[in-house]
Design a protein around this motif. Structure first.
Motif, PDB file in Angstrom:
ATOM      1  N   ALA A 135       0.839  -1.211   0.000  1.00 25.46           N
ATOM      2  CA  ALA A 135       0.000   0.000   0.000  1.00 25.46           C
ATOM      3  C   ALA A 135       0.870   1.255   0.000  1.00 25.46           C
ATOM      4  O   ALA A 135       0.538   2.246  -0.660  1.00 25.46           O
ATOM      5  N   ALA A 136       1.994   1.214   0.728  1.00 25.97           N
ATOM      6  CA  ALA A 136       2.898   2.371   0.754  1.00 25.97           C
ATOM      7  C   ALA A 136       3.489   2.622  -0.629  1.00 25.97           C
ATOM      8  O   ALA A 136       3.624   3.770  -1.061  1.00 25.97           O
ATOM      9  N   LEU A 137       3.837   1.540  -1.341  1.00 27.78           N
ATOM     10  CA  LEU A 137       4.355   1.699  -2.702  1.00 27.78           C
ATOM     11  C   LEU A 137       3.287   2.301  -3.603  1.00 27.78           C
ATOM     12  O   LEU A 137       3.562   3.231  -4.368  1.00 27.78           O
ATOM     13  N   TYR A 138       2.073   1.771  -3.490  1.00 24.77           N
ATOM     14  CA  TYR A 138       0.993   2.251  -4.350  1.00 24.77           C
ATOM     15  C   TYR A 138       0.531   3.663  -3.966  1.00 24.77           C
ATOM     16  O   TYR A 138      -0.075   4.348  -4.782  1.00 24.77           O
ATOM     17  N   TYR A 139       0.837   4.094  -2.772  1.00 25.14           N
ATOM     18  CA  TYR A 139       0.551   5.478  -2.389  1.00 25.14           C
ATOM     19  C   TYR A 139       1.425   6.417  -3.226  1.00 25.14           C
ATOM     20  O   TYR A 139       0.979   7.476  -3.655  1.00 25.14           O
ATOM     21  N   HIS A 140       2.663   6.008  -3.453  1.00 24.39           N
ATOM     22  CA  HIS A 140       3.622   6.857  -4.179  1.00 24.39           C
ATOM     23  C   HIS A 140       3.625   6.615  -5.684  1.00 24.39           C
ATOM     24  O   HIS A 140       3.939   7.527  -6.450  1.00 24.39           O
TER      25      HIS A 140
END
Length: 194
Positions: free
Chosen positions: A43-48
């Protein structure tokens, strides 16, 4: 999460993704593996980054900006074409192996991304990297230091001479790439004959 922490995480994602893309290629790595290597959630990757393609382009774009800056500085570093060419080649070959490998990665892995993304990246690649080197060569032609030829074609030939140094695995066989700068420029300008 604070804004600075978000920016730091984004930079860390790009750094780790660069290492993984260079080591294994675009197609062979997943967002899950990148997240695990970063120590963050998917999710953190997909946030960025919208997807792996967006992350790949962010990696390439970050290094492309650095390459463009280096070429511009090298271009301004000397009066003669030969001095400027040496500065350009030295600047590229003095990059850490994983950053030099991005040049190779950009050409080899483009078939794995969308046509639209490829076009966008190639336009930036030409503008920020290929064209400035071609301008050094065109200026050399205008000064009479080089014979008349297509400066873009000559740029690709010069880069082709450096291409083996864009493979981190070749470092042992080829030795210090910065030590090859004079030889590359000498052969490029005068040939390998005696």
């Amino acid at each position: 999460m604070r804004e600075q922490d978000l920016a730091n995480l984004r930079d860390r994602i790009i750094q780790v993704a660069r290492e993984l893309f260079v080591a294994r290629g675009y197609h062979a790595i997943s967002m899950r593996e990148i997240a695990e290597a970063v120590g963050a959630s998917k999710a953190a990757l997909y946030y960025h980054f919208q997807d792996k393609e967006a992350l790949f382009l962010a990696v390439l774009s970050a290094d492309l900006r650095d390459l463009g800056r280096r070429v511009a500085e090298a271009r301004a570093s000397g009066q003669t074409t030969e001095v400027r060419l040496r500065a350009v080649v030295r600047s590229i070959l003095s990059l850490p192996p994983e950053q030099r490998a991005i040049i190779r990665l950009a050409s080899q892995e483009m078939t794995h991304i969308s046509a639209e993304a490829r076009q966008t990246f190639y336009a930036a690649y030409r503008e920020q990297f290929i064209s400035p080197i071609a301008e050094v060569l065109a200026e050399g032609m205008a000064l009479g230091d080089l014979r008349q030829a297509d400066p873009v074609r000559l740029t690709w030939i010069l880069l082709g001479m450096m291409y083996p140094f864009f493979y981190p695995a070749h470092a042992v066989d080829l030795g210090n790439p910065v030590g090859a700068v004079d030889l590359i420029v000498e052969v490029f300008l005068r040939g390998a004959g005696s």
